[in-house]
Design a protein around this motif. Structure first.
Motif, PDB file in Angstrom:
ATOM      1  N   UNK A 148       0.846  -1.207   0.000  1.00 33.01           N
ATOM      2  CA  UNK A 148       0.000   0.000   0.000  1.00 33.01           C
ATOM      3  C   UNK A 148       0.873   1.247   0.000  1.00 33.01           C
ATOM      4  N   UNK A 149       1.884   1.270   0.876  1.00 32.99           N
ATOM      5  CA  UNK A 149       2.718   2.476   0.964  1.00 32.99           C
ATOM      6  C   UNK A 149       3.626   2.638  -0.248  1.00 32.99           C
ATOM      7  N   UNK A 150       4.077   1.537  -0.805  1.00 29.26           N
ATOM      8  CA  UNK A 150       4.883   1.643  -2.028  1.00 29.26           C
ATOM      9  C   UNK A 150       4.032   2.238  -3.142  1.00 29.26           C
ATOM     10  N   UNK A 151       2.797   1.776  -3.216  1.00 27.78           N
ATOM     11  CA  UNK A 151       1.921   2.305  -4.257  1.00 27.78           C
ATOM     12  C   UNK A 151       1.592   3.773  -3.992  1.00 27.78           C
ATOM     13  N   UNK A 152       1.336   4.106  -2.733  1.00 30.36           N
ATOM     14  CA  UNK A 152       0.996   5.504  -2.443  1.00 30.36           C
ATOM     15  C   UNK A 152       2.184   6.425  -2.711  1.00 30.36           C
ATOM     16  N   UNK A 153       3.406   5.896  -2.628  1.00 30.95           N
ATOM     17  CA  UNK A 153       4.582   6.716  -2.961  1.00 30.95           C
ATOM     18  C   UNK A 153       4.490   7.218  -4.390  1.00 30.95           C
ATOM     19  N   UNK A 154       4.100   6.326  -5.281  1.00 33.60           N
ATOM     20  CA  UNK A 154       3.979   6.719  -6.690  1.00 33.60           C
ATOM     21  C   UNK A 154       2.748   7.595  -6.872  1.00 33.60           C
ATOM     22  N   UNK A 155       1.659   7.167  -6.239  1.00 28.90           N
ATOM     23  CA  UNK A 155       0.398   7.895  -6.380  1.00 28.90           C
ATOM     24  C   UNK A 155       0.556   9.351  -5.942  1.00 28.90           C
ATOM     25  N   UNK A 156       1.259   9.568  -4.810  1.00 24.91           N
ATOM     26  CA  UNK A 156       1.409  10.929  -4.305  1.00 24.91           C
ATOM     27  C   UNK A 156       2.229  11.792  -5.246  1.00 24.91           C
ATOM     28  N   UNK A 157       3.167  11.164  -5.956  1.00 28.20           N
ATOM     29  CA  UNK A 157       3.925  11.947  -6.938  1.00 28.20           C
ATOM     30  C   UNK A 157       2.980  12.492  -8.000  1.00 28.20           C
ATOM     31  N   UNK A 158       1.995  11.681  -8.388  1.00 29.48           N
ATOM     32  CA  UNK A 158       1.030  12.135  -9.394  1.00 29.48           C
ATOM     33  C   UNK A 158       0.186  13.278  -8.835  1.00 29.48           C
ATOM     34  N   UNK A 159      -0.369  13.056  -7.639  1.00 34.75           N
ATOM     35  CA  UNK A 159      -1.269  14.055  -7.056  1.00 34.75           C
ATOM     36  C   UNK A 159      -0.530  15.372  -6.778  1.00 34.75           C
ATOM     37  N   UNK A 160       0.644  15.274  -6.176  1.00 40.92           N
ATOM     38  CA  UNK A 160       1.409  16.484  -5.879  1.00 40.92           C
ATOM     39  C   UNK A 160       1.827  17.159  -7.179  1.00 40.92           C
ATOM     40  N   UNK A 161       2.128  16.351  -8.184  1.00 39.89           N
ATOM     41  CA  UNK A 161       2.498  16.904  -9.490  1.00 39.89           C
ATOM     42  C   UNK A 161       1.360  17.699 -10.101  1.00 39.89           C
ATOM     43  N   UNK A 162       0.127  17.207  -9.917  1.00 31.58           N
ATOM     44  CA  UNK A 162      -1.018  17.956 -10.446  1.00 31.58           C
ATOM     45  C   UNK A 162      -1.123  19.301  -9.725  1.00 31.58           C
ATOM     46  N   UNK A 163      -0.976  19.263  -8.400  1.00 32.34           N
ATOM     47  CA  UNK A 163      -1.012  20.508  -7.625  1.00 32.34           C
ATOM     48  C   UNK A 163       0.058  21.478  -8.100  1.00 32.34           C
ATOM     49  N   UNK A 164       1.227  20.939  -8.344  1.00 34.62           N
ATOM     50  CA  UNK A 164       2.352  21.760  -8.799  1.00 34.62           C
ATOM     51  C   UNK A 164       2.067  22.357 -10.179  1.00 34.62           C
ATOM     52  N   UNK A 165       1.537  21.528 -11.062  1.00 33.44           N
ATOM     53  CA  UNK A 165       1.230  21.983 -12.416  1.00 33.44           C
ATOM     54  C   UNK A 165       0.197  23.104 -12.361  1.00 33.44           C
ATOM     55  N   UNK A 166      -0.837  22.921 -11.536  1.00 34.76           N
ATOM     56  CA  UNK A 166      -1.867  23.961 -11.399  1.00 34.76           C
ATOM     57  C   UNK A 166      -1.209  25.257 -10.904  1.00 34.76           C
ATOM     58  N   UNK A 167      -0.292  25.123  -9.948  1.00 31.65           N
ATOM     59  CA  UNK A 167       0.330  26.329  -9.388  1.00 31.65           C
ATOM     60  C   UNK A 167       1.209  27.055 -10.403  1.00 31.65           C
ATOM     61  N   UNK A 168       1.694  26.345 -11.429  1.00 32.35           N
ATOM     62  CA  UNK A 168       2.564  27.031 -12.381  1.00 32.35           C
ATOM     63  C   UNK A 168       1.783  27.931 -13.335  1.00 32.35           C
ATOM     64  N   UNK A 169       0.490  27.632 -13.536  1.00 36.62           N
ATOM     65  CA  UNK A 169      -0.233  28.538 -14.442  1.00 36.62           C
ATOM     66  C   UNK A 169      -1.341  29.328 -13.749  1.00 36.62           C
ATOM     67  N   UNK A 170      -1.292  29.416 -12.413  1.00 39.94           N
ATOM     68  CA  UNK A 170      -2.240  30.290 -11.724  1.00 39.94           C
ATOM     69  C   UNK A 170      -1.439  31.328 -10.931  1.00 39.94           C
ATOM     70  N   UNK A 171      -2.095  32.465 -10.643  1.00 42.55           N
ATOM     71  CA  UNK A 171      -1.404  33.530  -9.920  1.00 42.55           C
ATOM     72  C   UNK A 171      -1.950  33.754  -8.521  1.00 42.55           C
ATOM     73  N   UNK A 172      -3.172  33.267  -8.264  1.00 41.54           N
ATOM     74  CA  UNK A 172      -3.729  33.473  -6.934  1.00 41.54           C
ATOM     75  C   UNK A 172      -4.204  32.140  -6.375  1.00 41.54           C
ATOM     76  N   UNK A 173      -4.306  32.117  -5.040  1.00 41.50           N
ATOM     77  CA  UNK A 173      -4.751  30.894  -4.378  1.00 41.50           C
ATOM     78  C   UNK A 173      -6.182  30.563  -4.780  1.00 41.50           C
ATOM     79  N   UNK A 174      -6.959  31.620  -5.049  1.00 46.46           N
ATOM     80  CA  UNK A 174      -8.349  31.405  -5.447  1.00 46.46           C
ATOM     81  C   UNK A 174      -8.437  30.635  -6.768  1.00 46.46           C
TER      82      UNK A 174
END
Lengths: 366, 245
Positions: free
Chosen positions: A255-281
């Protein structure tokens, strides 16, 4: 390396100094887990039943007795006619009306066959379907009891057993899935909002004008939330195990090995969103847009098999689907790392693509 | 002028049809305090962002600390300090944590991070508040701290974007003393401001109007050239026909 250490130290100091964030990370998900696990329950109990017994025989009373003994039905009244039964449904005094016609027992004894009629309020289709299948099970029970008495034609009969969740326990089914959602929420929002916040307050300029390299900055931003989300998963599993008694058949390591990969995807999406937005809203709304689709199409609440073909294709791109699937497979069925290879291979590809896009899209120079 | 630390030739930045910075050409010598003056929106910040590697120029040439602004922005970043117009320290970190963070990300050795942090806290007389969150300090203290962290890694040039905005006259005076002290150590100071009295503290100044440099020289030369008693007069004469303000 030293640069990354200083970035990590700064992030952890900031996270743990912010009480709201700490609550968001550790308290809210546990509360949500406790509440959602009870709310997201497909079992329907205490259906309001009214009965029209025009036979008044021992077997008709036996049938009614079976219904009242079941935890799924509450006998709210006996009515005289079919018409009054419909009125009861209209007035919401009954979810279903069981009509036993006169001559029921006689027909059974003489001809070996008889029928009863069920009127079910189907405004809520799921509830109606469940009411119907519970009722049929009860009717079948009566059938079994009287078979020796009146040589009923045996016909085809089937026996079955529920595998991996023998008691059909909804906690067992829902809690692991809900855990996935909570980890996803925390991962996606915290990582995305964190970088946009630095844009809002202007400190990102100070970072961009320093010799920090892109990968150092991104590792410095992702690693803290990766660690926090893993801790959160561990916490959630502990609560699931202690409070809801969810079985842990497979290996937690998987479970934790899988979540290691899964979290990279989820955090990556958050990161990608942050690169093309200017406000927290903006970041919040875009993240929500994806999250709602991801959650509703994850197979957590509705089976993917019942979605139309095009929607099933979309779920193949939904990271949440994979983790909900895997966490159930590993915890309930005991699947191994090899059994879930198609899932982690798919997620590894997502992780590379999404983080690659985020790194390319993050610019120190505009 | 091979010894210039900053050298630009017709450096230009356009955003669509809008030319924010229009063919600016100037040199800055080592150890000089170079003032960049102009009204709001004249293009000062954009020019500074190009020189610090935060923004890519549209045309022209620019050399900072011997490196090209197009191809060697990352090398430039190692050799400069920058204090942005917006407050650049983390308000939710303490004074000491902020200093350590910036020292750390510039790759200073551990020993030097420790010694410089203590030294700086002592010099700014912030010993009492070293463990206080920066967010609760008065603005003047924050600005002095921001300037000190910007030069902690001993840059060749420090870029200050309106560093004294909103600060009281006494703190401004102290701030300029810190700038002089840094310049005496050989650090080149590139400072933008719209306080005309402050421009008198600079060795040389350039006046920007509508994205162009309209005048360049020492305060004394400019006052003589435009026959004005003070820099305010020079500025008003130059900016009178500005289209942007």
């Amino acid at each position: 390396m030293k640069t990354i250490l200083f970035l990590l130290r700064k992030e952890f100091l900031q996270i743990f100094r912010n009480r709201v964030i700490v609550a968001m990370i550790f308290v809210m998900p546990i509360i949500q887990l406790l509440i959602l696990a009870n709310a997201a329950n497909y079992e329907v109990r205490n259906l309001k039943l009214q009965v029209i017994d025009q036979d008044h025989s021992s077997w008709s009373r036996q049938l009614v007795g079976h219904f009242t003994a079941s935890p799924y039905f509450n006998l709210t009244g006996m009515v005289a006619s079919a018409k009054k039964g419909i009125t009861a449904i209209e007035a919401d005094e009954a979810d279903l009306v069981l009509h036993i016609p006169s001559g029921f027992e006689r027909a059974l004894r003489r001809e070996g066959t008889a029928s009863v009629h069920l009127n079910i309020n189907a405004i809520n289709g799921v509830k109606a379907g469940l009411a119907s299948s519970y009722a049929q099970t009860i009717i079948l029970d009566l059938h079994q009891e009287i078979m020796p008495v009146v040589e009923l034609p045996a016909g085809l009969s089937s026996t079955f057993r529920y595998w991996y969740n023998p008691d059909m326990d909804y906690y067992t089914f829902m809690v692991p899935g809900i855990l996935v959602l909570l980890v996803t929420l925390v991962g996606m929002f915290l990582s995305g909002l964190n970088i946009v916040k630095e844009k809002e307050i202007g400190t990102i300029e100070q970072i961009n004008v320093s010799p920090i390299r892109k990968h150092q900055f991104i590792i410095g931003k992702l690693l803290p939330f990766w660690i926090i989300a893993q801790v959160e998963l561990a916490l959630g599993l502990t609560v699931g195990w202690l409070v809801f008694d969810i079985p842990i058949v497979g290996s937690l390591g998987v479970v934790f090995a899988f979540s290691s990969i899964y979290l990279l995807v989820v955090l990556g999406i958050g990161l990608l969103v942050s690169t093309f937005t200017d406000t927290q809203q903006q970041a919040m709304f875009i993240s929500w847009f994806f999250l709602v689709i991801f959650i509703l199409m994850s197979g957590l609440f509705t089976p993917i098999e019942s979605m139309p073909g095009w929607a099933q294709q979309i779920t193949r791109l939904n990271p949440v689907t994979y983790f909900v699937d895997v966490v159930r497979l590993v915890l309930l069925k005991g699947s191994s790392w090899w059994d879930i290879r198609s899932q982690w291979i798919a997620l590894s590809i997502f992780a590379v693509v999404i983080n690659g896009a985020a790194v390319l899209n993050y610019r120190k120079t505009d | 002028m091979a010894t210039s630390v900053i050298e630009t030739h017709e450096l230009t930045k356009r955003f669509g049809n809008f030319t924010a910075v229009d063919r600016i050409t100037f040199q800055v010598q080592p150890g000089e305090i170079f003032g960049f003056l102009g009204a709001n929106g004249a293009g000062k910040t954009t020019a500074m962002r190009m020189l610090t590697g935060l923004s890519r120029p549209t045309a022209g040439e620019g050399i900072v600390a011997g490196y090209d602004v197009y191809r060697q922005a990352e090398q430039i970043k190692r050799r400069i300090g920058y204090m942005s117009q917006r407050f650049s320290l983390y308000e939710d970190l303490t004074v000491r944590e902020n200093i350590q963070f910036y020292a750390g990300i510039y790759g200073l050795p551990w020993r030097s991070i420790r010694s410089k942090t203590s030294e700086l806290i002592e010099r700014l007389q912030l010993g009492e508040v070293a463990r206080t969150l920066v967010g609760s300090l008065p603005l003047g203290w924050k600005q002095k701290l921001a300037f000190s962290t910007a030069i902690l890694h001993d840059p060749e040039i420090v870029f200050l974007d309106e560093p004294t905005g909103g600060v009281d006259p006494i703190t401004r005076r102290q701030f300029w003393e810190m700038i002089y002290a840094a310049a005496d150590r050989g650090v080149t100071i590139f400072v933008t401001t719209h306080y005309m009295d402050e421009s008198e503290y600079c060795d040389r100044i350039s006046m920007m109007v509508d994205g162009e440099i309209r005048a360049l020289g020492s305060p004394h030369d400019l006052k003589t050239q435009y026959d004005q008693p003070d820099m305010n007069g020079v500025f008003l004469q130059l900016a009178r026909h500005s289209e942007r303000s």
